[in-house]
Design an enzyme around this catalytic site. Structure first.
Site: not given
Length: 345
Positions: A76, A101, A175, A248, A309
């Site tokens: 982000r 992304h 991803h 996350d 990621e």
């Protein structure tokens, strides 16, 4: 070693790489999307360990980025804006007021030029793409090469290479959502994860880095000696709740440890070890995965998969002392992540 090519929907091509140990990887030239990774468990049952759509056509709308190559910037970007050399660049705000992304024109929705290759001990596909100056709001014409290689040692190697004619922002990742239970037999709650990491990046309520790095000690983010993903899902720790009851977050990897990440499913015995020359990794435990998607192994639900990621940090565009995503003009971008698959008896 073998490679098969077949035509699928929308004129896309599907490449299936297979080795001599019953491991195979299938990927599309569209978005560089990994659709399946088939590996044995401790009883030699061959099953898929990533989430993928039952129908390839569904990848055309892929808001959860299943299996996809991500760029120009993975993660982000706060306020969908950043500054390079005193010039402000505005990119697409595709998640509230923020950029996620690479936006709608990101690399996950590109048809890449694909060239399969085979050697004595490897098989793979080289993907290439040119991203034009100004595409998605980003500066610079970027020449991209991503290479997927399957070895006879059950390694999936992803090599990322790029050059830009202007200084730009670039950090690439894949991803894929992993589920080592095989064919999504169970959720990822009992995946045991080890991460060589002393600090992680704090998030605000919109999942944007605050600029603070937090010590993992005495938190559910301490994976240095291993813990279950369920620890964070069930935690009342503020950062787990902010992420939607899970993880996350960007974990800053310890550069002294070559094996950055290890993931094990005790029931199947399957193990992934991840090595990378990237400075960190976002572990995303599919807390906000869209439910009800028609996947190859059934209907999607939260906690069906976990993403690793490997990347630099988009927080570096707004905060000092974070792993930078800036790529200087004419300086090669060259990164590698290796996923090794094995079993414990």
């Amino acid at each position: 070693m073998n490679i098969e090519t077949q035509n699928t929907v929308n004129g896309w091509k599907l490449y299936t790489l297979s080795n001599q140990h019953h491991m195979s990887v299938s990927l599309l030239n569209y978005g560089g999307i990994i659709t399946t990774i088939n590996v044995p468990d401790r009883h030699n049952n061959i099953e898929n360990v990533v989430l993928g759509f039952k129908n390839h056509a569904d990848y055309a709308q892929n808001p959860n980025f299943l299996g996809a190559l991500i760029g120009r910037v993975a993660g982000r970007i706060q306020g969908a804006s950043f500054t390079i050399e005193n010039q402000v660049f505005d990119v697409e705000a595709n998640e509230g007021t923020h950029h996620l992304h690479g936006g709608a024109s990101g690399f996950h929705q590109v048809i890449w030029a694909a060239s399969p290759f085979q050697t004595k001990d490897t098989v793979g596909v080289v993907l290439t793409h040119t991203s034009a100056d100004g595409e998605g709001g980003y500066p610079g014409t970027v020449e991209m090469t991503v290479t997927y290689t399957l070895t006879n040692n059950n390694e999936l190697i992803i090599d990322y290479a790029a050059t830009s004619d202007k200084t730009t922002a670039l950090t690439l990742t894949n991803h894929s959502y992993f589920n080592l239970t095989g064919n999504v037999a169970r959720t990822i709650h009992n995946h045991h994860v080890t991460i060589a990491c002393d600090e992680f990046v704090e998030l605000d309520n919109e999942l944007i880095p605050t600029g603070n790095k937090l010590d993992v000690t005495n938190t559910p983010f301490d994976f240095r000696t291993g813990r279950l993903i369920a620890d964070g899902i069930n935690s009342t720790f503020t950062q787990n709740i902010v992420a939607g009851h899970g993880y996350d977050h960007y974990f800053i990897l310890n550069p002294k440890q070559t094996e950055a990440i290890r993931v094990e499913d005790e029931v199947s015995g399957r193990v992934i070890t991840i090595k990378t020359d990237q400075p960190g990794v976002v572990m995303y435990t599919s807390n906000n995965l869209t439910e009800g998607l028609e996947l190859a192994e059934g209907t999607s639900k939260r906690y069906d998969g976990v993403c690793f990621e490997t990347q630099a940090s988009p927080a570096s565009l707004h905060h000092e002392d974070f792993p930078t995503v800036l790529l200087e003009a004419h300086v090669p971008y060259d990164k590698q992540t290796v996923f090794s698959f094995s079993v414990v008896k």
